[in-house]
Scaffold this motif. Structure first.
Motif, PDB file in Angstrom:
ATOM      1  N   PRO A  73     -21.491 -21.683 -13.019  1.00 19.68           N
ATOM      2  CA  PRO A  73     -22.342 -22.279 -11.986  1.00 19.68           C
ATOM      3  C   PRO A  73     -23.593 -21.426 -11.727  1.00 19.68           C
ATOM      4  O   PRO A  73     -23.511 -20.202 -11.650  1.00 19.68           O
ATOM      5  N   GLY A  74     -24.729 -22.086 -11.630  1.00 17.98           N
ATOM      6  CA  GLY A  74     -25.984 -21.367 -11.405  1.00 17.98           C
ATOM      7  C   GLY A  74     -26.607 -20.835 -12.682  1.00 17.98           C
ATOM      8  O   GLY A  74     -27.585 -20.104 -12.630  1.00 17.98           O
ATOM      9  N   GLN A  75     -26.034 -21.219 -13.820  1.00 16.10           N
ATOM     10  CA  GLN A  75     -26.627 -20.810 -15.095  1.00 16.10           C
ATOM     11  C   GLN A  75     -27.125 -22.039 -15.844  1.00 16.10           C
ATOM     12  O   GLN A  75     -26.515 -23.106 -15.786  1.00 16.10           O
ATOM     13  N   MET A  76     -28.230 -21.873 -16.550  1.00 13.58           N
ATOM     14  CA  MET A  76     -28.803 -22.985 -17.292  1.00 13.58           C
ATOM     15  C   MET A  76     -29.176 -22.559 -18.709  1.00 13.58           C
ATOM     16  O   MET A  76     -29.201 -21.372 -19.038  1.00 13.58           O
ATOM     17  N   LEU A  77     -29.488 -23.550 -19.503  1.00 14.50           N
ATOM     18  CA  LEU A  77     -29.822 -23.304 -20.903  1.00 14.50           C
ATOM     19  C   LEU A  77     -30.624 -24.502 -21.410  1.00 14.50           C
ATOM     20  O   LEU A  77     -30.380 -25.630 -20.997  1.00 14.50           O
ATOM     21  N   VAL A  78     -31.595 -24.224 -22.264  1.00 16.03           N
ATOM     22  CA  VAL A  78     -32.360 -25.301 -22.890  1.00 16.03           C
ATOM     23  C   VAL A  78     -31.959 -25.401 -24.349  1.00 16.03           C
ATOM     24  O   VAL A  78     -32.019 -24.416 -25.088  1.00 16.03           O
ATOM     25  N   VAL A  79     -31.515 -26.577 -24.757  1.00 16.49           N
ATOM     26  CA  VAL A  79     -31.206 -26.837 -26.166  1.00 16.49           C
ATOM     27  C   VAL A  79     -32.440 -27.495 -26.787  1.00 16.49           C
ATOM     28  O   VAL A  79     -32.831 -28.596 -26.386  1.00 16.49           O
ATOM     29  N   PRO A  80     -33.063 -26.817 -27.740  1.00 18.00           N
ATOM     30  CA  PRO A  80     -34.276 -27.394 -28.345  1.00 18.00           C
ATOM     31  C   PRO A  80     -33.969 -28.669 -29.114  1.00 18.00           C
ATOM     32  O   PRO A  80     -32.862 -28.840 -29.636  1.00 18.00           O
ATOM     33  N   LYS A  81     -34.956 -29.532 -29.211  1.00 27.28           N
ATOM     34  CA  LYS A  81     -34.786 -30.774 -29.967  1.00 27.28           C
ATOM     35  C   LYS A  81     -34.378 -30.452 -31.408  1.00 27.28           C
ATOM     36  O   LYS A  81     -34.780 -29.431 -31.971  1.00 27.28           O
ATOM     37  N   GLY A  82     -33.531 -31.314 -31.947  1.00 26.51           N
ATOM     38  CA  GLY A  82     -33.142 -31.141 -33.344  1.00 26.51           C
ATOM     39  C   GLY A  82     -32.033 -30.136 -33.575  1.00 26.51           C
ATOM     40  O   GLY A  82     -31.608 -29.952 -34.712  1.00 26.51           O
TER      41      GLY A  82
ATOM     42  N   LEU B   2     -29.043 -18.234 -31.106  1.00 25.06           N
ATOM     43  CA  LEU B   2     -28.479 -19.048 -30.021  1.00 25.06           C
ATOM     44  C   LEU B   2     -29.424 -19.082 -28.829  1.00 25.06           C
ATOM     45  O   LEU B   2     -30.025 -18.067 -28.481  1.00 25.06           O
ATOM     46  N   PRO B   3     -29.548 -20.246 -28.169  1.00 25.03           N
ATOM     47  CA  PRO B   3     -30.292 -20.262 -26.902  1.00 25.03           C
ATOM     48  C   PRO B   3     -29.574 -19.354 -25.900  1.00 25.03           C
ATOM     49  O   PRO B   3     -28.352 -19.209 -25.962  1.00 25.03           O
ATOM     50  N   SER B   4     -30.316 -18.761 -24.985  1.00 22.17           N
ATOM     51  CA  SER B   4     -29.706 -17.823 -24.029  1.00 22.17           C
ATOM     52  C   SER B   4     -29.420 -18.504 -22.701  1.00 22.17           C
ATOM     53  O   SER B   4     -30.246 -19.267 -22.207  1.00 22.17           O
ATOM     54  N   PRO B   5     -28.251 -18.200 -22.100  1.00 23.20           N
ATOM     55  CA  PRO B   5     -28.013 -18.691 -20.743  1.00 23.20           C
ATOM     56  C   PRO B   5     -28.977 -18.002 -19.782  1.00 23.20           C
ATOM     57  O   PRO B   5     -29.289 -16.822 -19.948  1.00 23.20           O
ATOM     58  N   ILE B   6     -29.426 -18.734 -18.806  1.00 24.42           N
ATOM     59  CA  ILE B   6     -30.354 -18.214 -17.799  1.00 24.42           C
ATOM     60  C   ILE B   6     -29.637 -18.255 -16.466  1.00 24.42           C
ATOM     61  O   ILE B   6     -29.240 -19.331 -16.006  1.00 24.42           O
ATOM     62  N   ASP B   7     -29.443 -17.085 -15.869  1.00 25.59           N
ATOM     63  CA  ASP B   7     -28.692 -16.996 -14.618  1.00 25.59           C
ATOM     64  C   ASP B   7     -29.677 -16.975 -13.445  1.00 25.59           C
ATOM     65  O   ASP B   7     -30.442 -16.016 -13.281  1.00 25.59           O
ATOM     66  N   LEU B   8     -29.648 -18.021 -12.632  1.00 19.59           N
ATOM     67  CA  LEU B   8     -30.655 -18.137 -11.577  1.00 19.59           C
ATOM     68  C   LEU B   8     -30.571 -16.980 -10.573  1.00 19.59           C
ATOM     69  O   LEU B   8     -31.587 -16.434 -10.164  1.00 19.59           O
ATOM     70  N   SER B   9     -29.338 -16.590 -10.181  1.00 17.69           N
ATOM     71  CA  SER B   9     -29.199 -15.491  -9.212  1.00 17.69           C
ATOM     72  C   SER B   9     -29.720 -14.176  -9.776  1.00 17.69           C
ATOM     73  O   SER B   9     -30.398 -13.419  -9.070  1.00 17.69           O
ATOM     74  N   GLU B  10     -29.403 -13.920 -11.035  1.00 16.36           N
ATOM     75  CA  GLU B  10     -29.896 -12.686 -11.660  1.00 16.36           C
ATOM     76  C   GLU B  10     -31.417 -12.671 -11.719  1.00 16.36           C
ATOM     77  O   GLU B  10     -32.050 -11.648 -11.457  1.00 16.36           O
ATOM     78  N   LYS B  11     -31.997 -13.794 -12.058  1.00 17.17           N
ATOM     79  CA  LYS B  11     -33.463 -13.881 -12.142  1.00 17.17           C
ATOM     80  C   LYS B  11     -34.086 -13.676 -10.764  1.00 17.17           C
ATOM     81  O   LYS B  11     -35.120 -13.023 -10.623  1.00 17.17           O
ATOM     82  N   LEU B  12     -33.440 -14.241  -9.736  1.00 19.51           N
ATOM     83  CA  LEU B  12     -33.998 -14.113  -8.378  1.00 19.51           C
ATOM     84  C   LEU B  12     -33.999 -12.660  -7.899  1.00 19.51           C
ATOM     85  O   LEU B  12     -34.822 -12.285  -7.065  1.00 19.51           O
ATOM     86  N   LYS B  13     -33.058 -11.854  -8.435  1.00 17.76           N
ATOM     87  CA  LYS B  13     -33.005 -10.434  -8.034  1.00 17.76           C
ATOM     88  C   LYS B  13     -34.161  -9.634  -8.624  1.00 17.76           C
ATOM     89  O   LYS B  13     -34.399  -8.499  -8.227  1.00 17.76           O
ATOM     90  N   GLN B  14     -34.849 -10.210  -9.590  1.00 17.69           N
ATOM     91  CA  GLN B  14     -35.856  -9.436 -10.328  1.00 17.69           C
ATOM     92  C   GLN B  14     -37.239  -9.447  -9.696  1.00 17.69           C
ATOM     93  O   GLN B  14     -38.183  -8.874 -10.244  1.00 17.69           O
ATOM     94  N   PHE B  15     -37.385 -10.130  -8.566  1.00 19.97           N
ATOM     95  CA  PHE B  15     -38.701 -10.099  -7.907  1.00 19.97           C
ATOM     96  C   PHE B  15     -38.538 -10.312  -6.409  1.00 19.97           C
ATOM     97  O   PHE B  15     -37.520 -10.843  -5.944  1.00 19.97           O
ATOM     98  N   THR B  16     -39.537  -9.848  -5.672  1.00 15.73           N
ATOM     99  CA  THR B  16     -39.505  -9.976  -4.215  1.00 15.73           C
ATOM    100  C   THR B  16     -40.767 -10.653  -3.685  1.00 15.73           C
ATOM    101  O   THR B  16     -40.801 -11.059  -2.522  1.00 15.73           O
ATOM    102  N   ASP B  17     -41.801 -10.756  -4.498  1.00 17.32           N
ATOM    103  CA  ASP B  17     -43.052 -11.329  -3.972  1.00 17.32           C
ATOM    104  C   ASP B  17     -42.888 -12.818  -3.689  1.00 17.32           C
ATOM    105  O   ASP B  17     -42.118 -13.523  -4.345  1.00 17.32           O
TER     106      ASP B  17
END
Lengths: 122, 122
Positions: A73-82, B2-17
């Motif tokens: 939960p709270g994680q995302m990923l983009v699967v490129p076309k193709g 492989l595409p990388s998972p993107i963790d929204l909470s982790e990303k939010l910790k990386q900035f304060t502006d």
């Protein structure tokens, strides 16, 4: 006319079927969809659209020909076309998808019992 | 690769502006961005792109010329292109935006102290 807020939890309560994405919002030829998934999907790819997955509840594994990625939960990923991929979830998982309008869930795979109506919406 | 998972909470910790959206993923000429906002923004519109807001934490009010919409966590809204809007949040609010790649946060408003670098990414 004011744009309407879209409540993801409320929308998720409105359906129980699995592997059947429902459009909840549209913009610039793309659609946000909610879907509940469980078990194994089919290998497929989308020739014309990248596809973003955001996990809202549960855990999703996306298999690629070169390996697997697990999203919580709270994680995302983009699967490129193709790019061939196959989602899997042991327990029910709730997802938001973002992809080109009218995208068929099973992509280039032959229509099968998992193929759902791409025009379904909530 | 492989595409990388993107963790929204982790990303939010990386900035304060605040009021400075950071791109975390891109697809088909559009970008997912995270932003922290507090206080009053400027009236503006985006001539070339619809813009989706998803509240992750806190509460966001979006003022339109015809009224206001309040979004809580797990709620989203699409602002159509060309529609003037002004976000506001009393306390800090964390958002995910989805909009055309390269969109400037202050849109058609004259560049001001709230205008941020549209190429910022995490």
């Amino acid at each position: 006319m004011l744009p309407s807020p879209i409540d993801l939890s409320e929308k998720l309560k409105q359906f129980t079927d699995q592997w059947s994405p429902k459009t909840i919002a549209e913009m610039d030829g793309f659609q946000f969809k909610l879907v509940k998934v469980q078990g194994d999907f089919v290998w497929h790819q989308h020739a014309d659209t990248d596809e973003a997955f955001l996990v809202l509840a549960g855990e999703l594994r996306i298999d690629f020909r070169s390996g697997s990625v697990v999203l919580k939960p709270g994680q995302m990923l983009v699967v490129p076309k193709g790019v061939e991929h196959k989602p899997f979830s042991e327990h029910e998982c709730h997802l938001m998808l973002f992809e080109g309008a009218g995208t068929v869930n099973t992509g280039d795979a032959a229509a099968n019992e998992l193929t759902s109506d791409p025009t379904a919406e909530l």
